[in-house]
Motif scaffolding. Sequence first.
Motif, PDB file in Angstrom:
ATOM      1  N   LYS A 107       0.606  -0.939   0.316  1.00  0.00           N
ATOM      2  CA  LYS A 107       0.157   0.085  -0.433  1.00  0.00           C
ATOM      3  C   LYS A 107       0.675   1.662  -0.374  1.00  0.00           C
ATOM      4  CE  LYS A 107      -3.798   1.937   2.187  1.00  0.00           C
ATOM      5  NZ  LYS A 107      -4.512   2.760   1.092  1.00  0.00           N
ATOM      6  N   LEU A 108       2.186   1.611   0.410  1.00  0.00           N
ATOM      7  CA  LEU A 108       3.209   2.144   0.611  1.00  0.00           C
ATOM      8  C   LEU A 108       3.328   2.651  -0.660  1.00  0.00           C
ATOM      9  CD1 LEU A 108       4.262   3.991   2.655  1.00  0.00           C
ATOM     10  CD2 LEU A 108       6.114   2.649   2.930  1.00  0.00           C
ATOM     11  N   GLN A 110       2.070   1.814  -3.261  1.00  0.00           N
ATOM     12  CA  GLN A 110       0.780   2.029  -4.604  1.00  0.00           C
ATOM     13  C   GLN A 110       0.533   3.778  -4.379  1.00  0.00           C
ATOM     14  OE1 GLN A 110      -2.488  -0.105  -3.646  1.00  0.00           O
ATOM     15  NE2 GLN A 110      -1.113  -2.122  -4.781  1.00  0.00           N
ATOM     16  N   ASN A 111       0.892   4.740  -3.498  1.00  0.00           N
ATOM     17  CA  ASN A 111       0.244   5.676  -2.296  1.00  0.00           C
ATOM     18  C   ASN A 111       1.857   6.541  -3.133  1.00  0.00           C
ATOM     19  OD1 ASN A 111      -1.903   4.983  -1.717  1.00  0.00           O
ATOM     20  ND2 ASN A 111      -1.594   5.442   0.840  1.00  0.00           N
ATOM     21  N   LYS A 114       1.948   6.835  -7.237  1.00  0.00           N
ATOM     22  CA  LYS A 114       1.029   7.538  -7.381  1.00  0.00           C
ATOM     23  C   LYS A 114       1.191   8.933  -7.106  1.00  0.00           C
ATOM     24  CE  LYS A 114      -2.842   8.545  -4.635  1.00  0.00           C
ATOM     25  NZ  LYS A 114      -4.554   8.023  -3.671  1.00  0.00           N
ATOM     26  N   GLU A 115       1.275   9.472  -5.925  1.00  0.00           N
ATOM     27  CA  GLU A 115       2.165  10.603  -5.742  1.00  0.00           C
ATOM     28  C   GLU A 115       3.254  11.473  -6.251  1.00  0.00           C
ATOM     29  OE1 GLU A 115       0.850  13.244  -3.775  1.00  0.00           O
ATOM     30  OE2 GLU A 115      -1.167  11.921  -2.924  1.00  0.00           O
TER      31      GLU A 115
END
Length: 131
Positions: A107-108, A110-111, A114-115
């Motif tokens: 999840k980290l 992916q985030n 994305k950022e």
Amino acid sequence: MGRARAVNDRPDRFELFLLGDGEKKVTVETITQVPNAALFTFQKEDHTLANLLRDQLNRSPHCTFAAYKVPHPLFPTFQLRVHTDGALTPKEAVINACREAVQALEKLSQNFTKEWELKKIANVGSADIGY
């Protein structure tokens, strides 16, 4: 006077993380003095994984105790002691902690991706070319 240590006396860097023939990554020893307790010894790992697992285990409602120690600072090995309430075995608790840590890291990632992509899009056409 002692002789100076030669550069060639150092172990090869890969020896710090690659397992040797017949070497196991993790061994488990049941602690008989305490119910639902075990000692896990991780080879070729350090504080990074140890602290991550300890933290993840301490977040579990079924884990009553989790701590680690590094027996010697020059050897990449740590021991993780785990006690549970009996709803899970210590082995199940460690496996769950590993799965949860991997999910959190995914999840980290992916985030972050994305950022990073949003930042690149926001910088298109701007005078700032620092990225």
